[in-house]
Structure formats: structure tokens, C-alpha cells
Write an enzyme that holds these catalytic residues in place. Sequence first.
Site, mmCIF file in Angstrom:
data_model
loop_
_atom_site.group_PDB
_atom_site.id
_atom_site.type_symbol
_atom_site.label_atom_id
_atom_site.label_comp_id
_atom_site.label_asym_id
_atom_site.label_seq_id
_atom_site.Cartn_x
_atom_site.Cartn_y
_atom_site.Cartn_z
ATOM 1 N N ASP A 145 40.740 33.022 35.816
ATOM 2 C CA ASP A 145 42.026 32.540 36.316
ATOM 3 C C ASP A 145 42.021 31.053 36.609
ATOM 4 O OD1 ASP A 145 43.890 34.817 36.517
ATOM 5 O OD2 ASP A 145 42.243 35.684 37.678
ATOM 6 N N GLU A 172 52.788 44.292 36.175
ATOM 7 C CA GLU A 172 51.346 44.141 36.331
ATOM 8 C C GLU A 172 51.055 43.664 37.746
ATOM 9 O OE1 GLU A 172 49.424 41.357 33.649
ATOM 10 O OE2 GLU A 172 47.503 41.568 34.669
#
Lengths: 254, 395
Positions: A59, A48
Amino acid sequence: MTIRETFEKLRSRDELAFIPYQTAGFPTLDESLRNLQLLAEHGADLLEIGIPFSDPIADGPTIQYSSHVALDNGVRLKDVLTALGQLELPCPLVMMSYLNPLMAHGRERLFADMRAAGISGLIVPDLSLEEADEWLAAARACDISIVFLLAPTSTDERIRRIAELTDGFIYAVSLTGTTGARRALPAGLPNFLNRIRAVTDKPIVVGFGISAPEHVRALRGQADGVVVASRIIDAIRRGDEWTGLVESLKAATG
Amino acid sequence: MRMPTSANRRGYFGSFGGSFVPETLVYALDQLSEAYEAIKTDAEFHKELDALLRDYVGRPTPLYFAKQLSAHLDGARIYLKREDLAHTGAHKINNAIGQVLLARRMGKRRIIAETGAGQHGVATATACALLGLECHVYMGAEDIRRQRMNALRMNLLGSKLIQVDSGSKTLKDAINEAIRDWVTNVETTHYVIGSVVGPHPYPCLVRDFQTVIGRETREQIMAKEGRLPDLIVACVGGGSNAIGIFHDFIPEETVKLVGVEGGGCGLASKKHAATLLAGTVGVLHGAKSYLMQDEDGQICETHSISAGLDYPGVGPEHSSLKDAGRVEYTLATDDEALAALKLLSAREGIIPALESAHAVAYAIKVAPRMNQDQIIVINLSGRGDKDLEIVEGLV
């Protein structure tokens, strides 16, 4: 190999897919691409790559930091797509990006460019099911999988609809929270994974917080893969030797 | 003209709005939408809210004829809608009280908020102190520096102020951190967004708590002048005070509506926060709207002397009103806002917030070109005490 073939192969071996993550452009663009190759050599089944964004709301501190460094390095989506076109990887690659850089690139051009760059799938943390129709149609026209996320707060009805729509695999967010290494798996995770498994046979990949081989081992029989991101970025940031960590994570998958 | 005044079921005003959020938050937004629909027709809720707005906030706020300023400019008659006289010193309290009441009704005991100038943070901290809920406010380090007094007020009110050191250390980054907190604590927490931004249903919810400004203005101007104003002007950061005063007048085609953005050092300098004038369409903080972004879709840092206008996005309803041509958007520079603050202070004895001074600056420009039969209403959205340290040495 396609995403589907990768999961079929691993299922037949009773192994979880090990999916490590890199932020494109961290510590530099060249190093992040070289690290993808190193990750593949040391056991990654899928890879990824994250596109840096100025406002990464899903995040935690680690990926915020790596995104910030990447942007300071001047790395943008178009640079990543161009550079990936020159790279040979032995396993499928999925790209993670927030929606706004993708919109700025242009929807049709995006999927054509992703295909040219050899990217198989796309994960967009702020693209909800309700807003996804046009993105799904454009992705399918270029044979790119859009991977949707599910969260512990998803209702059974949403789990059913998202499991139906997602392509390649389902990204199960292990906890209510942002990305970042955690000490232990959340207590409610088996129940959440059971709720997903009850409605679909598609591969279930668990991400957010996964940081140790024992986390990976604990997920055997409950999921089909794991994403490890912040733990690896933290190690790179500290300058630690990290290939041993990566090998131990892969070793725990089967 | 088609009036794009109401969002569709999915929260779209024309092509703007929607809900672009991590999956974790979808259930909380669905829950909020449900609660919001329920209170629309709940007489008990409105009885409690109206009583608090009257006895605690001090509504209706006056509509004041600025006689000296009007005489000085020698043109239109200028009225000020005195939101600066609302408790805590700005219009933000209207929405904060409404949302905290709603949160209590939803059984959420923990409140989070973001704040730029500190006015929304203070308003939310106040509402939480009043209604007995736990309150955490995210504020950029740069804004804490610019707005020290508001930071102190929030502490006194018993809320926890969390300094945000990421990005530009201003409002945008405070919203990012508040969203991250919400994603983490979603089951116990309600996020009180302070402007008409964010994912559906926030732009509708916040607007509906602010439209009281426009409804009062209509009644008051009819009582004083027997007719509607020719021009209503308000500053636009996220756009809540502007929507609040505009909304009731959108169907009134004789009433010109003008929104004034933070022009910073001017458009050419690129140091400004004029999102509607210079931005392009994208997705930030859960909604599709005009944004200040580069060609790669990275959000740009903005500048305004006023912390409350220093935001790279804008409410989706404003984007829609701009494209429909119903509201005219313009800017006032830092210097123009400072000059307006000075003039209003000297002529009327009213020190406006730097945000509101942008609206005053526009009125100063156009009033001399209008005649004495014409009426301007300025939404004086907040008072200027919080800005004295910034203004010190500049005027």
C-alpha cells in the site's frame, strides 16, 4: 446476490462492476461501516473492506494512513467480523487482508467467521499461488472465494495458473507499484488485460491507481470491473463530500 | 539429529521460510533464484568475488586470541573473529559485495537497500561506489538519529539516503519502504537485503555470502589450537553474522552454538527484541518465521539499545535451528551489552559494536564456568565507532 450473479447481471447490461473500498476502522469502525452502506446506495456493485495491518507493504501513503488510524482506534480483524455480522448490505462484500492477521485468527475459524459475517470473498496481497493450497481448501469448505492478484510482471504461465485458481474474479493490478490514486492509466494496461483475457473468461477487475471517471470509461470493453480505493479514502480524509464522486465513477461504468 | 541446514526448493527450512510476496515481485524473485543457482557453479564469479574479498575487504579477517580478557575471566580461552576489521567495519560487506556483483551480472543498474544500524547501508553504498551502480538506502528516522555518522558516510559514498517516517521509524519500516520501492521499480532494480530474512531465495543467498566467516574460523582455529572450539557465540538480529559463523559447524556435534538476541530492558519489561525467545510464528517481509506480534497478528514495536538488533522478526533458518534444538538462543540486556563493550574496550583495546557486545556479554557470563582447556569463539561482527554517541554518558 453472489459475486458470480453480480458479474453475470452486469455483463448482460454491458456495465463494469464498480467496487469501492473502505479501510475498516477509518475514520472509525462505525463510520467505515456506515460508509459501506452509503457506497452501496450510491452505486457500488460489490464492496471491498480492508483489514488494517501494521506493515502494509503493498500500500501507498493513503491506505497506510487509514490503516494506521484504524489500528490507533483499536480496530482488529475480530472486531470487524463481529460488527459486519450486524450489518445488512445489498451487494456482495469481499475482504482484503495481509496474511499475518489471518494466521493469528486461525485458518478454520477465519472462514467460518467470515461466512457468519456475510463476506463472500477474500483478497490477500501477500499470499502467493505457491503458498495458497491450504487456504484454498479451507475457503472452499466455507464457500468463500479466494481472489488472486495478477501483476503486469506475471508471466503468461502464471497468468494461466492463477486464472484457473482464482474464484469469483481476477484482481488485475494495473501497474508495478503500490496502491494510490494516479492521474492516468498505465500505457501497458490494455496489453496486460489482453494477456489475461486470452486465457480466461472469468471476470477481470482492475485496481491500483484508478481515480477518475475517464479511467473507468477507458476500461469498458477491456475489463469487467474496477476497484477505487485511495481516491475515496483521500476524499473522506479531507472531509470532502464524496457521494457525488462515487456516483460519477459508477456512471462511467456503462 | 536431522540437520535443517538447507532450504527445500520452495525456500523452506523445516516449516519456516517460503515466499509470501505481492504477485508483482514473483518474477523478480524467480529471476534472482535463477541467477543465484547459476553463480553457485560459476568459477568466474567466484574468482572476482574472492579477489575483492581479499584485496578490498581485507579477508581473511584475523582470529585473535583475547589473552587479557581470557585471563580476566579466568576460564575458557576466548578468541575473537575480527569481522570488525573488515572494510566498512562489519561483516555486512561480505553480502553487499556479493549481491551487488550478482545484480550487475543480472543487468540491474539500480540498487536499493534497507539499513538499521547503518552498517548494511554503508556496505551497500560502498559496493555500489566500487562497482559503479546507483544506490538508494532506506533508513528509519529514529535510526538516522541514533546513527548519524553512518548516515553521513552513505552520503559521502554517493548513495541517496531516504528517511523513513512510518511506523516505529526503525529497521522494520525501512524494509517496508524498500519493498514498496522494489514493487514500483522492479524491472530495473535489485533489492540488496542485508540479513538472512525476506522471501526465498534471500535467506539462502545472504547466508551463502556470509558463510566465509565460519569457513575461515575453522581453518584458523585448527591452525592455532589443532581442534574445533567448544562454543561459538554470535548476536542475532535478523541473524546474518550468526548464520555466517555457525553454518560450517552445524554438523559438528561437539561445537555448541549460541545466538544472543537483543534483550533490551529484559523479557518481563516487554521492551526487548528477543524474537526467538518470546515470539510466535507468523509471516512478515515475505517469510514465515518467529515474530514479535500481538494476539491479533499486528507486529509489535521492539526495543534494543543496538539499532542492528532492533527488529521484530528473525531469519527463518534460525527459527528452524531453534526448533531442531541445534542452536541455543538466549539474550543479553542493554546493560549487559554496555558492560561488555566497556570490558572488551578496557582489556583488549577493541571497541565492539553494540550488536557484537551482546555476544561478548554471553561469553563473559559463561567463560568463568569453563576451564582453560576449553575454547570460545565470539563473532565480533562489527566495530563500535558508530555507537560512541549512544554509549556517551551511559558507561
